[in-house]
Design a protein around this motif. Structure first.
Motif, PDB file in Angstrom:
ATOM      1  N   SER A 290     -60.881  23.918  38.789  1.00 21.89           N
ATOM      2  CA  SER A 290     -59.867  23.144  37.688  1.00 21.89           C
ATOM      3  C   SER A 290     -59.651  24.393  37.013  1.00 21.89           C
ATOM      4  O   SER A 290     -58.813  24.470  36.104  1.00 21.89           O
ATOM      5  N   LYS A 291     -60.709  25.727  37.195  1.00 17.88           N
ATOM      6  CA  LYS A 291     -60.351  26.678  36.677  1.00 17.88           C
ATOM      7  C   LYS A 291     -59.035  27.974  36.500  1.00 17.88           C
ATOM      8  O   LYS A 291     -58.458  28.371  36.060  1.00 17.88           O
ATOM      9  N   THR A 292     -58.857  27.782  38.070  1.00 19.15           N
ATOM     10  CA  THR A 292     -57.853  28.552  39.085  1.00 19.15           C
ATOM     11  C   THR A 292     -57.293  27.846  39.584  1.00 19.15           C
ATOM     12  O   THR A 292     -55.491  27.870  38.707  1.00 19.15           O
ATOM     13  N   VAL A 293     -56.605  27.914  40.135  1.00 20.70           N
ATOM     14  CA  VAL A 293     -55.520  26.577  41.283  1.00 20.70           C
ATOM     15  C   VAL A 293     -54.821  25.503  41.389  1.00 20.70           C
ATOM     16  O   VAL A 293     -53.975  25.069  41.307  1.00 20.70           O
ATOM     17  N   LEU A 294     -56.048  24.633  40.156  1.00 20.69           N
ATOM     18  CA  LEU A 294     -56.146  22.990  39.852  1.00 20.69           C
ATOM     19  C   LEU A 294     -55.942  22.638  38.864  1.00 20.69           C
ATOM     20  O   LEU A 294     -57.085  22.678  38.777  1.00 20.69           O
ATOM     21  N   ARG A 295     -55.516  24.158  37.737  1.00 18.11           N
ATOM     22  CA  ARG A 295     -55.550  23.698  36.293  1.00 18.11           C
ATOM     23  C   ARG A 295     -55.012  22.773  36.004  1.00 18.11           C
ATOM     24  O   ARG A 295     -53.689  22.340  36.176  1.00 18.11           O
ATOM     25  N   GLY A 296     -56.175  22.266  35.279  1.00 19.67           N
ATOM     26  CA  GLY A 296     -55.003  20.865  34.226  1.00 19.67           C
ATOM     27  C   GLY A 296     -56.787  19.982  33.511  1.00 19.67           C
ATOM     28  O   GLY A 296     -57.191  20.187  33.390  1.00 19.67           O
ATOM     29  N   GLU A 297     -55.687  19.038  32.698  1.00 16.93           N
ATOM     30  CA  GLU A 297     -56.233  18.296  31.705  1.00 16.93           C
ATOM     31  C   GLU A 297     -57.822  17.599  32.526  1.00 16.93           C
ATOM     32  O   GLU A 297     -56.833  17.121  33.941  1.00 16.93           O
ATOM     33  N   ALA A 298     -58.803  17.250  32.087  1.00 13.90           N
ATOM     34  CA  ALA A 298     -59.503  16.422  32.583  1.00 13.90           C
ATOM     35  C   ALA A 298     -58.288  14.716  32.751  1.00 13.90           C
ATOM     36  O   ALA A 298     -57.915  14.758  31.704  1.00 13.90           O
ATOM     37  N   SER A 299     -57.937  14.218  33.970  1.00 13.63           N
ATOM     38  CA  SER A 299     -57.750  12.653  33.766  1.00 13.63           C
ATOM     39  C   SER A 299     -58.293  11.586  32.939  1.00 13.63           C
ATOM     40  O   SER A 299     -59.688  11.907  32.485  1.00 13.63           O
ATOM     41  N   SER A 300     -56.679  10.669  32.845  1.00 16.85           N
ATOM     42  CA  SER A 300     -57.987   9.465  31.965  1.00 16.85           C
ATOM     43  C   SER A 300     -58.802   8.756  33.430  1.00 16.85           C
ATOM     44  O   SER A 300     -58.523   8.279  34.037  1.00 16.85           O
ATOM     45  N   PHE A 301     -60.102   8.177  33.145  1.00 16.90           N
ATOM     46  CA  PHE A 301     -60.609   7.231  33.633  1.00 16.90           C
ATOM     47  C   PHE A 301     -60.855   6.068  33.297  1.00 16.90           C
ATOM     48  O   PHE A 301     -61.603   6.003  32.272  1.00 16.90           O
ATOM     49  N   VAL A 302     -60.438   4.969  34.155  1.00 20.10           N
ATOM     50  CA  VAL A 302     -60.376   3.970  33.765  1.00 20.10           C
ATOM     51  C   VAL A 302     -61.420   2.546  35.054  1.00 20.10           C
ATOM     52  O   VAL A 302     -60.809   3.049  36.181  1.00 20.10           O
ATOM     53  N   LEU A 303     -63.058   3.140  34.806  1.00 24.25           N
ATOM     54  CA  LEU A 303     -63.540   2.741  35.745  1.00 24.25           C
ATOM     55  C   LEU A 303     -64.655   0.570  35.563  1.00 24.25           C
ATOM     56  O   LEU A 303     -64.177   0.809  35.032  1.00 24.25           O
ATOM     57  N   GLU A 304     -63.786  -0.091  36.996  1.00 22.21           N
ATOM     58  CA  GLU A 304     -64.132  -1.681  36.378  1.00 22.21           C
ATOM     59  C   GLU A 304     -65.412  -1.126  37.326  1.00 22.21           C
ATOM     60  O   GLU A 304     -66.218  -0.901  38.306  1.00 22.21           O
ATOM     61  N   LEU A 305     -66.951  -1.816  36.439  1.00 23.00           N
ATOM     62  CA  LEU A 305     -67.875  -2.406  37.180  1.00 23.00           C
ATOM     63  C   LEU A 305     -68.446  -3.579  37.954  1.00 23.00           C
ATOM     64  O   LEU A 305     -68.732  -4.529  36.334  1.00 23.00           O
ATOM     65  N   PRO A 306     -67.978  -3.755  38.400  1.00 20.09           N
ATOM     66  CA  PRO A 306     -67.858  -5.531  39.155  1.00 20.09           C
ATOM     67  C   PRO A 306     -69.467  -5.986  39.004  1.00 20.09           C
ATOM     68  O   PRO A 306     -70.493  -5.649  39.351  1.00 20.09           O
ATOM     69  N   PRO A 307     -69.137  -7.149  38.746  1.00 18.79           N
ATOM     70  CA  PRO A 307     -71.242  -7.413  38.535  1.00 18.79           C
ATOM     71  C   PRO A 307     -71.157  -7.755  40.424  1.00 18.79           C
ATOM     72  O   PRO A 307     -70.743  -7.628  41.267  1.00 18.79           O
ATOM     73  N   TYR A 308     -72.308  -8.103  40.156  1.00 16.95           N
ATOM     74  CA  TYR A 308     -73.673  -7.518  41.516  1.00 16.95           C
ATOM     75  C   TYR A 308     -72.944  -9.258  42.419  1.00 16.95           C
ATOM     76  O   TYR A 308     -73.092  -9.941  41.762  1.00 16.95           O
ATOM     77  N   ARG A 309     -73.106  -8.541  43.763  1.00 15.94           N
ATOM     78  CA  ARG A 309     -73.031 -10.048  44.082  1.00 15.94           C
ATOM     79  C   ARG A 309     -73.307  -9.714  45.715  1.00 15.94           C
ATOM     80  O   ARG A 309     -73.881  -8.243  45.920  1.00 15.94           O
ATOM     81  N   ARG A 310     -74.513 -10.543  45.938  1.00 15.70           N
ATOM     82  CA  ARG A 310     -75.123 -10.413  47.022  1.00 15.70           C
ATOM     83  C   ARG A 310     -74.109 -10.026  48.608  1.00 15.70           C
ATOM     84  O   ARG A 310     -72.744 -10.407  48.798  1.00 15.70           O
ATOM     85  N   PRO A 311     -74.714  -8.772  49.336  1.00 13.73           N
ATOM     86  CA  PRO A 311     -73.639  -8.362  50.229  1.00 13.73           C
ATOM     87  C   PRO A 311     -74.005  -8.950  51.038  1.00 13.73           C
ATOM     88  O   PRO A 311     -74.873  -9.705  51.364  1.00 13.73           O
ATOM     89  N   ARG A 312     -72.743  -9.412  51.723  1.00 17.43           N
ATOM     90  CA  ARG A 312     -72.751 -10.207  52.977  1.00 17.43           C
ATOM     91  C   ARG A 312     -72.955  -9.299  54.569  1.00 17.43           C
ATOM     92  O   ARG A 312     -72.393  -8.888  55.559  1.00 17.43           O
ATOM     93  N   VAL A 313     -74.352  -9.494  55.087  1.00 17.29           N
ATOM     94  CA  VAL A 313     -75.342  -8.555  55.552  1.00 17.29           C
ATOM     95  C   VAL A 313     -74.054  -9.162  56.932  1.00 17.29           C
ATOM     96  O   VAL A 313     -74.045  -8.198  57.820  1.00 17.29           O
ATOM     97  N   GLY A 314     -74.492  -9.653  57.470  1.00 16.94           N
ATOM     98  CA  GLY A 314     -74.098  -9.739  58.776  1.00 16.94           C
ATOM     99  C   GLY A 314     -72.043  -9.494  59.761  1.00 16.94           C
ATOM    100  O   GLY A 314     -72.397  -8.920  60.061  1.00 16.94           O
ATOM    101  N   GLN A 315     -71.656 -10.019  58.598  1.00 15.91           N
ATOM    102  CA  GLN A 315     -70.225  -9.550  57.893  1.00 15.91           C
ATOM    103  C   GLN A 315     -70.398  -7.614  58.833  1.00 15.91           C
ATOM    104  O   GLN A 315     -69.635  -6.897  59.365  1.00 15.91           O
TER     105      GLN A 315
ATOM    106  N   ASN B 105     -77.273 -13.379  32.595  1.00 16.44           N
ATOM    107  CA  ASN B 105     -77.119 -12.828  34.254  1.00 16.44           C
ATOM    108  C   ASN B 105     -77.420 -11.720  35.559  1.00 16.44           C
ATOM    109  O   ASN B 105     -78.208 -10.760  34.329  1.00 16.44           O
ATOM    110  N   LEU B 106     -77.843 -12.131  36.323  1.00 17.62           N
ATOM    111  CA  LEU B 106     -78.508 -11.049  36.585  1.00 17.62           C
ATOM    112  C   LEU B 106     -77.997  -9.602  37.581  1.00 17.62           C
ATOM    113  O   LEU B 106     -78.871  -8.411  36.772  1.00 17.62           O
ATOM    114  N   THR B 107     -76.453  -9.390  36.738  1.00 17.53           N
ATOM    115  CA  THR B 107     -75.798  -8.495  36.088  1.00 17.53           C
ATOM    116  C   THR B 107     -76.279  -7.547  35.301  1.00 17.53           C
ATOM    117  O   THR B 107     -76.913  -6.774  35.246  1.00 17.53           O
ATOM    118  N   GLU B 108     -76.802  -8.178  34.706  1.00 17.22           N
ATOM    119  CA  GLU B 108     -77.093  -7.342  33.364  1.00 17.22           C
ATOM    120  C   GLU B 108     -78.255  -7.042  33.205  1.00 17.22           C
ATOM    121  O   GLU B 108     -78.824  -6.273  32.683  1.00 17.22           O
TER     122      GLU B 108
END
Lengths: 77, 594
Positions: free
Chosen positions: B408-433, B200-203
């Motif tokens: 992140s070293k001073t006022v907002l200290r903390g662990e790097a959070s868990s990160f789950v990101l979906e990469l959706p398939p490419y779709r033709r954008p609805r230009v007019g809309q 497919n196109l996405t790959e």
């Protein structure tokens, strides 16, 4: 042979055996269908090596190595 | 009241269906950050009105992020008919949420969208079987092609009119894992892949767009392209708009004379309020009308998660999240929009980091001033100017990462959070809309903000310019007063005052500056030359333009998003501190070098 998810090489397939992630992440992964017994394919690693793109149940998911390190998979030898 | 709501995973085509159902009869929240606001609309069918709510995309009902919690809250409170959307290319995954929705026991229809895409990928879905498994009606859709939409309208009518029994199941609460298992089982019986599936196109696209070298290359070129298009493309419309406003202004003046209005009143109204609002709109509207549609097109296409993927490592090492690169892109259009967009970041700590550093990215309002300074002191035709702007942008990115790390070293200290990101398939954008929605949402909103912000600012400035202390206007007097601080920062008092008075909107800074130097008017180039403006001053001015307190709209948005004065104050302080420090440093260097 069991290994961490983040040890999979690009193009390698595995089957999830267990997850030792914290509740929040567990919930999130569950929503994507990442459960024991699910097949996972390592698609590609980001240029810096982290995060890594996997295919799970037809979805492409990017996970950080720190998180995928707590997911264990079984790889066919 | 016939009310229905659209629920489903992100990228499943809810907005496409929503648009197909409601057309132009819809409105979103004030900030069109995608999937962050609830869109409401309506349509009429066979004499009855139907009210539709498009809920934000969510992966689950027991969700962790406030962005997704909106769906859960809404369904708990309202009695709408549920349209549960599935992605035919991702059936198994989509079914997880659908099963959770059915367990609510409310009237539901399942719509399987993107049937055309599934067909292209060689997937075959047994809809009758799916209907039997789920025990509610299942309707195939290709919302992008408007296929199945009429059938949906008809089916809904039949339910609401009472011709068919309302479809719902007894509510059953189940363990989360069992939904996954059920989804898998159902998909296994209803889904089959045809042999000879085409790659497919996405790959194919991802092989380039996520490539270690080409991926970043494309990102760089795309950014430069969008930048250049925005800056160049906005030129003529801006001039055109200004011309129209000038014409209209002339008519208004004649009207004021005809009404024998006292000069101070017509001055305050026409020179103060009208002229300022007109200028802000003509400078601000065209670039936004170009930038946001372009950005939304990329988003529709599915490219933006790839950006987050490519940049996450840099942000993770700064203790932040890859999605921050997306909020920064939004900030390029308007910092306030970028701040609201930070809702897509799940971890509160990382969201705050993105919020506080958003103003480090220059918004559209600063481009004209930056370009003017670049052109005046460093010369440059269109492309060279855009390139210098890109250098500025790289500096902004570097400072953002630095500040994020600092936070992140001073006022907002903390662990790097868990990160789950979906990469959706490419779709033709609805230009007019996209273009239409973007233009409408943007235009109305920008005009509203311009009036609300520029009008009082314009009035204040006019008063300062026309009230005199001795033989100098209050404006000039204040500028002289600020001269010591101004020159310490490598600029002058006039520009510093302009920054202060231009706090409501960055677009105002340059016009105010020119007004202070030359109340009678004249071209920018002339005014600056006549007042001894040097390239060193341009450089400091550019730096301060990039790093100074956010405009009041952005600050108000930060306050709204964080609910805290402390963070708002920090949001104002951070860029200012860095800007001032850099300017002091530059001035010192200039002095040393002679």
């Amino acid at each position: 042979m069991e290994m961490c998810l983040n040890c999979l090489k690009e193009g390698q397939q595995g089957r999830i055996t267990r997850l030792t992630v914290d509740t929040g992440l567990h919930r999130r992964l569950l929503d994507f269908g990442l459960t024991a017994g699910t097949a996972v394919l390592c698609l590609r690693k980001s240029p810096s090596g982290d995060p890594v793109l996997y295919r799970i149940r037809g979805t492409m998911l990017a996970l950080r190595n720190k998180d995928s390190g707590a997911v264990f998979v079984e790889v066919a030898p | 009241m016939r009310k229905l709501c659209l629920v489903g995973n992100p990228n499943v085509g809810k907005s496409t269906l929503f648009n197909a159902l409601t057309g132009l009869r819809q409105h979103t929240g004030n900030w069109p950050g995608k999937t962050v606001e609830v869109a409401r609309g309506e349509y009429s069918y066979k004499g009855r009105d139907y009210f539709v709510t498009d809920l934000p995309g969510t992966y689950s009902l027991s969700s962790l992020s406030p962005e997704e919690a909106v769906t859960e809250e809404y369904l708990r409170g309202e009695e709408d008919f549920i349209l549960a959307l599935c992605d035919a290319t991702c059936l198994e995954r989509s079914l997880i949420l659908v099963l959770q929705l059915l367990a609510l026991g409310k009237p539901t229809i399942v719509c399987v969208n993107l049937m055309d895409e599934a067909q292209k990928e060689g997937l075959d879905i047994d809809l009758a079987r799916l209907e039997k498994c789920l025990k509610v009606p299942v309707l195939p859709l290709s919302a992008g092609k408007k296929e199945g939409v009429e059938e949906l309208r008809e089916l809904l009518r039949q339910y609401f009119d009472g011709f068919l029994p309302v479809p719902s199941r007894p509510s059953l609460q189940d363990a989360a894992e069992s939904y996954v298992q059920k989804a898998q089982d159902i998909a296994a019986t209803c889904l089959s892949e045809q042999k000879g599936k085409k790659p497919n196109l996405t790959e194919k696209l991802d092989a380039v767009l996520l490539h270690p070298v080409w991926g970043y290359g494309v990102l760089f070129v795309l950014l430069l392209g969008v930048f250049w298009l925005t800056v160049q493309g906005a030129n003529y419309p801006s001039q055109g708009l200004q011309w129209c406003f000038d014409r209209l202004g002339g008519l208004l003046w004649r009207g004021a004379e005809g009404l024998s209005l006292p000069t101070w009143l017509s001055g305050a109204l026409l020179e103060g309020i009208y002229a300022t609002v007109a200028r802000v709109v003509s400078v601000m509207l065209p670039p936004m009308a170009i930038f946001f549609p372009l950005f939304t097109l990329l988003e529709d296409f599915g490219y933006l998660p790839r950006v987050a993927f490519l940049t996450d490592h840099a942000f993770a090492s700064a203790g932040a999240c890859g999605k921050q690169s997306l909020t920064m892109c939004m900030g390029l259009g308007c910092n306030a929009v970028g701040v609201t967009g930070c809702r897509i970041i799940h971890s509160p700590r990382e969201r705050l980091i993105a919020l506080l550093t958003n103003a480090f990215v220059p918004c559209n309002g600063r481009f004209p001033a930056l370009l003017l300074l670049i052109t005046f002191s460093f010369g440059g035709n269109g492309l060279r100017g855009a390139f210098c702007l890109l250098l500025c942008l790289l500096l902004c990115v570097a400072m953002t990462l630095l500040t994020s790390r600092l936070l992140s070293k001073t006022v907002l200290r903390g662990e790097a959070s868990s990160f789950v990101l979906e990469l959706p398939p490419y779709r033709r954008p609805r230009v007019g809309q996209v273009l239409l929605r973007s233009m409408l949402d943007r235009t109305l909103f920008v005009l509203g903000r311009a009036a609300a912000v520029a009008a009082p600012a314009g009035l204040l400035i006019w008063c300062l310019a026309n009230l005199h202390l001795g033989n100098e206007s209050l404006l000039g007097w204040t500028a002289d007063f600020l001269e010591p601080v101004g020159s310490l920062l490598g600029m002058n008092g006039a520009l510093l005052l302009a920054f202060l008075l231009g706090s409501p909107a960055n677009e105002l800074v340059l016009p105010i500056f020119l007004l202070i130097l030359s109340p009678q008017g004249g071209s920018a180039g002339e005014i600056m030359s006549q007042n001894g403006w040097t390239w060193q001053m341009s450089l400091c001015a550019i730096v301060f333009f990039l790093f100074h307190w956010p405009c009041t709209t952005t600050l108000l948005t930060v306050k709204k998003e964080t609910g805290s004065f402390k963070w708002t104050a920090l949001a104002a302080l951070l860029p200012t501190a860095f800007g001032a420090l850099l300017c002091l440093l530059l001035t010192a260097i200039f002095r040393i070098l002679g």
